[in-house]
Scaffold this motif. Structure first.
Motif, PDB file in Angstrom:
ATOM      1  N   LYS A 192      -1.384  51.043 -26.780  1.00  0.00           N
ATOM      2  CA  LYS A 192      -1.615  51.955 -25.667  1.00  0.00           C
ATOM      3  C   LYS A 192      -3.097  52.263 -25.490  1.00  0.00           C
ATOM      4  CE  LYS A 192       2.721  54.406 -24.987  1.00  0.00           C
ATOM      5  NZ  LYS A 192       3.520  55.582 -25.337  1.00  0.00           N
ATOM      6  N   GLY A 193      -3.796  52.317 -26.630  1.00  0.00           N
ATOM      7  CA  GLY A 193      -5.231  52.641 -26.590  1.00  0.00           C
ATOM      8  C   GLY A 193      -6.030  51.642 -25.760  1.00  0.00           C
ATOM      9  N   VAL A 194      -5.637  50.382 -25.853  1.00  0.00           N
ATOM     10  CA  VAL A 194      -6.424  49.367 -25.145  1.00  0.00           C
ATOM     11  C   VAL A 194      -5.813  49.002 -23.805  1.00  0.00           C
ATOM     12  CG1 VAL A 194      -7.403  48.397 -27.243  1.00  0.00           C
ATOM     13  CG2 VAL A 194      -5.234  47.510 -26.374  1.00  0.00           C
TER      14      VAL A 194
ATOM     15  N   ILE B  15      -5.820  46.798 -18.258  1.00  0.00           N
ATOM     16  CA  ILE B  15      -5.426  46.885 -16.843  1.00  0.00           C
ATOM     17  C   ILE B  15      -6.662  46.737 -15.968  1.00  0.00           C
ATOM     18  CG2 ILE B  15      -4.520  48.417 -15.055  1.00  0.00           C
ATOM     19  CD1 ILE B  15      -2.676  49.606 -17.231  1.00  0.00           C
ATOM     20  N   LEU B  16      -7.708  47.492 -16.314  1.00  0.00           N
ATOM     21  CA  LEU B  16      -8.943  47.421 -15.536  1.00  0.00           C
ATOM     22  C   LEU B  16      -9.514  45.998 -15.566  1.00  0.00           C
ATOM     23  CD1 LEU B  16     -10.588  50.805 -16.599  1.00  0.00           C
ATOM     24  CD2 LEU B  16      -9.503  50.271 -14.415  1.00  0.00           C
ATOM     25  N   SER B  17      -9.403  45.341 -16.761  1.00  0.00           N
ATOM     26  CA  SER B  17      -9.944  43.983 -16.894  1.00  0.00           C
ATOM     27  C   SER B  17      -9.200  42.997 -15.992  1.00  0.00           C
ATOM     28  CB  SER B  17      -9.838  43.512 -18.343  1.00  0.00           C
ATOM     29  OG  SER B  17     -10.498  44.417 -19.184  1.00  0.00           O
ATOM     30  N   VAL B  18      -7.855  43.160 -15.922  1.00  0.00           N
ATOM     31  CA  VAL B  18      -7.063  42.256 -15.087  1.00  0.00           C
ATOM     32  C   VAL B  18      -7.535  42.333 -13.642  1.00  0.00           C
ATOM     33  CG1 VAL B  18      -4.748  41.813 -14.181  1.00  0.00           C
ATOM     34  CG2 VAL B  18      -5.055  42.342 -16.603  1.00  0.00           C
ATOM     35  N   LEU B  19      -7.923  43.558 -13.225  1.00  0.00           N
ATOM     36  CA  LEU B  19      -8.299  43.767 -11.830  1.00  0.00           C
ATOM     37  C   LEU B  19      -9.785  43.519 -11.583  1.00  0.00           C
ATOM     38  CD1 LEU B  19      -6.244  47.052 -11.286  1.00  0.00           C
ATOM     39  CD2 LEU B  19      -5.688  44.784 -10.395  1.00  0.00           C
ATOM     40  N   LYS B  20     -10.494  43.019 -12.623  1.00  0.00           N
ATOM     41  CA  LYS B  20     -11.953  42.911 -12.548  1.00  0.00           C
ATOM     42  C   LYS B  20     -12.377  42.022 -11.373  1.00  0.00           C
ATOM     43  CE  LYS B  20     -14.143  40.678 -15.778  1.00  0.00           C
ATOM     44  NZ  LYS B  20     -14.545  40.397 -17.186  1.00  0.00           N
ATOM     45  N   ASP B  21     -11.733  40.846 -11.261  1.00  0.00           N
ATOM     46  CA  ASP B  21     -12.210  39.879 -10.269  1.00  0.00           C
ATOM     47  C   ASP B  21     -11.448  39.935  -8.952  1.00  0.00           C
ATOM     48  OD1 ASP B  21     -14.078  38.926 -12.090  1.00  0.00           O
ATOM     49  OD2 ASP B  21     -12.511  37.737 -13.102  1.00  0.00           O
ATOM     50  N   ASN B  22     -10.135  40.180  -9.040  1.00  0.00           N
ATOM     51  CA  ASN B  22      -9.371  40.205  -7.789  1.00  0.00           C
ATOM     52  C   ASN B  22      -8.279  41.263  -7.837  1.00  0.00           C
ATOM     53  OD1 ASN B  22      -8.326  38.634  -9.851  1.00  0.00           O
ATOM     54  ND2 ASN B  22      -6.870  37.636  -8.454  1.00  0.00           N
TER      55      ASN B  22
ATOM     56  N   THR C 291     -17.949  49.369 -25.249  1.00  0.00           N
ATOM     57  CA  THR C 291     -17.309  50.057 -26.382  1.00  0.00           C
ATOM     58  C   THR C 291     -16.395  49.100 -27.149  1.00  0.00           C
ATOM     59  OG1 THR C 291     -17.269  51.999 -24.976  1.00  0.00           O
ATOM     60  CG2 THR C 291     -16.014  52.124 -27.021  1.00  0.00           C
ATOM     61  N   TRP C 292     -15.646  48.277 -26.365  1.00  0.00           N
ATOM     62  CA  TRP C 292     -14.709  47.354 -26.996  1.00  0.00           C
ATOM     63  C   TRP C 292     -15.458  46.359 -27.878  1.00  0.00           C
ATOM     64  CZ3 TRP C 292     -10.154  46.888 -28.703  1.00  0.00           C
ATOM     65  CH2 TRP C 292      -9.617  45.639 -29.032  1.00  0.00           C
TER      66      TRP C 292
ATOM     67  N   GLU D 104     -18.324  46.739 -29.339  1.00  0.00           N
ATOM     68  CA  GLU D 104     -18.766  47.472 -30.528  1.00  0.00           C
ATOM     69  C   GLU D 104     -17.629  47.626 -31.524  1.00  0.00           C
ATOM     70  OE1 GLU D 104     -22.294  50.409 -28.886  1.00  0.00           O
ATOM     71  OE2 GLU D 104     -20.301  51.208 -29.350  1.00  0.00           O
ATOM     72  N   LEU D 105     -16.505  48.040 -30.969  1.00  0.00           N
ATOM     73  CA  LEU D 105     -15.317  48.293 -31.793  1.00  0.00           C
ATOM     74  C   LEU D 105     -14.871  47.018 -32.502  1.00  0.00           C
ATOM     75  CD1 LEU D 105     -13.542  50.789 -32.301  1.00  0.00           C
ATOM     76  CD2 LEU D 105     -11.983  49.926 -30.551  1.00  0.00           C
ATOM     77  N   GLN D 106     -14.869  45.927 -31.695  1.00  0.00           N
ATOM     78  CA  GLN D 106     -14.430  44.639 -32.240  1.00  0.00           C
ATOM     79  C   GLN D 106     -15.319  44.239 -33.426  1.00  0.00           C
ATOM     80  OE1 GLN D 106     -14.556  41.491 -29.402  1.00  0.00           O
ATOM     81  NE2 GLN D 106     -12.588  40.671 -30.036  1.00  0.00           N
ATOM     82  N   THR D 107     -16.629  44.353 -33.179  1.00  0.00           N
ATOM     83  CA  THR D 107     -17.581  44.022 -34.237  1.00  0.00           C
ATOM     84  C   THR D 107     -17.311  44.891 -35.460  1.00  0.00           C
ATOM     85  OG1 THR D 107     -19.110  43.903 -32.378  1.00  0.00           O
ATOM     86  CG2 THR D 107     -20.022  43.473 -34.575  1.00  0.00           C
TER      87      THR D 107
END
Lengths: 594, 114
Positions: B12-14, B19-26, B94-95, B97-100
């Protein structure tokens, strides 16, 4: 074979099996409940419905295909359980926090439990509502009914009429305070399959849905839920209070209506007054009008109280309300007319004065006392206005409104003035009515007997008839009033010179008052009163005729020591029981010590 | 503590970020977003997404337009607003950073075990 329902889901039309419909309905209701307190709830629901419509659309191959249980199950599997719809509010910190809690009791509603009923299921319904065993509620009913001599049954009947029966599964769950969600309903259905299965098939779905929604609302959560909960309890308490007050007033009025003399159950004493008042309307009419005027507002209050407690209360209906309102207004107008006519009947005062000589000169003593008539009363005491029958069995109004005034006069002989007063719709009527008052006095020897009552014809009605007796006594004469005149002495001026507390004494009439010759010392000398030297055993007598004064009292510091004082024509003797003596007489003063 | 709950929390956190990423391009409508997320096994049931979408829209990160559909009800096509784009940039940062950070922590951990 299965019944189908037509539904409109996000603007798309579907055939759906009835049981599948019920399942879908519960599903959507549960989602709504879990989304409660979430902003944009309606929009979310619309989106979800649109998605479900889309999923159904994919599953329906042609227009004639019906959505069944299987399809609904599949869609629910895709969409997820209601819990999955809940969002962690921490993500949206600027919006109200959302914590799940279970305030089950707030969802409770009052229903009649006809499955566990003895009579109408009211008791078991109340028991569910209060969360106690129904046996206690039943016991309470029995006790209250006996204690109120049956009147409480009316409340039971009112509850029976107005509290709805728990018919549907959702009703039953709300009644017990359980949450209305799919698992609970399923459990319920499994529990009483035979009984409930039929009912579920015939469920009024619209009502059912509404029910589930309102239950979901009341199962609100978080801080607002706590406030809501407290508010709810508060409102419920007010409801109970209103119900109790209105209920008891209604019962009281009801009992009053039936005890009014005309209805013949109990002969209430005040019916006499109403009859005597000659209102011009029969007593039962006034009773009914009063009952409506006072009772209808309380009836509405009672319904209001019930409405607070019972959400699904059957409405009274506009016609009923209008009829009640009209009845109330008519009764009010009726009572007003009666009241106004009553007032005009008493608008004028009339009085008749008769004066007689009283053969009392300045040398005489007048003994004054009141006399009662054994036909009407057993003593001169007590004030009352009553309907009675006289010697000839005629109905008369017996009235003790007698006023006594004593005045002094410079004439050589006394006189007695009798002022009769009454009220009427005009002066003449008032005067005639005053004239009709029967009042008697009797003078014999030197004793004046005054009737302690007056009587008036019953046909004259009670119109505040009263009699004032004014006794004029020449200066220098003596008055001895009996103790029984005490209640009749006028204290409101009119130059009355006879004071309460001076009865049983010989009063000499002076120009502007009386002189008490025989009043006890304790009355004339305050120091004797104040320092307690006269207790109960002490006494003093003043015998005027023999010219003797005798007194004896006990020493405060030595209760065994008694002192006697005797004053007579021979002189003054003071001695105690220990051989101490003081004597003053024609031989001089002697003091003996021992 | 249930493993399921922890898993759900992590997902849920991500979810918003995804969702925002899916809508990034179209722009996309709900079913498309869902397909992407479900293919990626990020979402098990669909229900979760609806409140999230509404929230994001109310927060001004998303907007939508209606489009008629031949097969069913009209569809809501969601797209990123300017705020949404900024928000997404921030989250991406942030992601990363978090991933790293997570990679460092988890690999260190495994080193300790060796």
């Amino acid at each position: 074979m299965n019944k189908t329902v037509n539904i409109n889901l996000a603007g798309v039309f579907f055939h759906i099996d009835e049981d599948a419909y019920a399942k879908l309905q519960h599903y959507l209701d549960s989602i709504k409940r879990s989304l409660n307190n979430t902003q944009g709830k309606d929009e979310i629901i619309a989106d979800i419905e649109a998605r479900i419509a889309e999923l159904f659309g994919e599953k329906v191959k042609n227009e004639r295909q019906v959505i069944g249980y299987k399809e609904v199950d599949e869609v629910i599997a895709i969409m997820g359980q209601p819990e999955d719809y809940m969002v962690d509010e921490e993500i949206f910190e600027d919006e109200p926090t959302y914590t799940q809690s279970h305030t089950k009791t707030t969802g409770k509603q009052l229903f009649r439990d006809t499955e566990h009923s003895y009579v109408g299921g009211v008791s078991s319904g109340l028991a569910h509502y209060m969360g106690i065993e129904s046996i206690w509620v039943r016991l309470l009913w029995v006790i209250l009914t006996i204690a109120s001599s049956g009147a409480f049954l009316l409340i039971y009947i009112a509850l029976w009429i107005f509290v709805p029966e728990a018919k549907t599964t959702a009703d039953k769950l709300s009644m017990r305070g359980e949450e209305v969600n799919i698992s609970n309903i399923e459990r319920k259905i499994r529990e009483g399959f035979d009984d409930v299965a039929g009912k579920v098939k015939n469920v009024n779905y619209e009502k059912y849905g509404k029910q589930a929604r309102s239950s979901a609302t009341s199962a609100a959560t978080g801080i607002s839920a706590t406030i809501l909960f407290i508010l709810n309890i508060f409102v419920k308490l007010i409801g109970i209070l209103i119900l109790l007050v209105a209920g008891s007033v209604l019962i009281g009025l009801f009992i009053a209506l039936f005890t009014v003399g005309t209805f013949g159950i109990i002969d209430a004493p005040w019916t006499d007054y109403v009859e005597m008042a000659g209102i011009g309307a029969p007593l039962w009419l006034i009773a009914i009008l009063t009952f409506f005027v006072a009772g209808i507002p309380f009836f509405f209050l009672f319904i209001l109280g019930l409405k607070i407690l019972v959400k699904k209360l059957k409405s009274l209906g506009t016609p009923t309300k209008l009829v009640l309102l009209g009845l109330w207004l008519l009764s009010l107008i009726g009572l007003s007319i009666i009241g106004v006519s009553q007032a005009t009947k008493r608008a004028f005062d009339g009085e008749v004065i008769t004066t007689e000589n009283l053969p009392v000169t300045s040398k005489d003593t007048l003994y004054l006392s009141m006399k009662y008539n054994p036909i009407y009363a057993s003593s001169v005491h007590g004030t009352s206005v009553k309907l009675k029958y006289d010697d000839n069995d005629n109905q008369v109004i017996y009235n003790t409104n007698i006023d006594l005034v004593v005045k002094s006069t410079k004439d050589s002989i006394g006189r007695i003035e009798i002022i009769k007063k009454a009220e009427g719709s005009d002066y003449k009527e008032a005067r005639d009515r005053a004239q009709n008052i029967n009042y008697g006095t009797k003078f014999s020897g030197n004793e004046l007997l005054l009737n302690s009552y007056l009587t008036a014809n019953a046909s004259d009605y009670f119109r505040d008839q009263k009699v004032r007796v004014v006794i004029y006594l020449p200066e220098g004469s003596t008055l001895r009033a009996d103790r029984n005149v005490a209640g009749y002495i006028n204290h409101h001026g009119y130059d009355n010179i006879l004071n309460t507390g001076e009865e049983e004494n010989f009063l000499t009439i002076t120009e502007d008052g009386t002189l008490c010759k025989s009043c006890p010392l304790s009355h004339s000398d305050d120091t004797w009163d104040d320092d307690d030297s006269w207790d109960d055993e002490n006494e003093a007598t003043w015998n005027e005729e023999e010219g003797k004064f005798e007194a004896s009292f006990t020493d405060d510091n030595d209760s065994a020591s008694k002192v006697r004082i005797k004053i007579d024509e021979n002189g003054i003797k003071i001695n105690n029981n220990r051989n101490k003596k003081v004597e003053i007489d024609k031989n001089g003063i002697r003091i003996q010590n021992d | 503590m249930k493993i399921e709950n922890t898993k759900a929390q992590m997902r849920k956190g991500v979810l918003e970020y995804c969702i925002l990423s899916v809508l990034k391009d179209n722009d996309a409508y709900v079913a498309e977003i869902l397909d992407t997320l479900k293919d990626a096994k990020l979402l098990v049931v669909e229900g979760t997404i609806y409140p999230l979408l509404t929230r994001l829209k109310n927060a001004g990160l998303l907007n939508y337009r209606w489009e008629e559909s031949t097969s069913g009800p009209p569809r809501k096509y969601y797209g990123l607003t300017d705020t949404g784009k900024l928000f997404l940039k921030e989250l991406t940062h942030t992601w990363d950073e978090l991933q790293t950070a997570v990679t460092i922590v988890t690999t260190q951990k495994s080193k300790n075990h060796e």
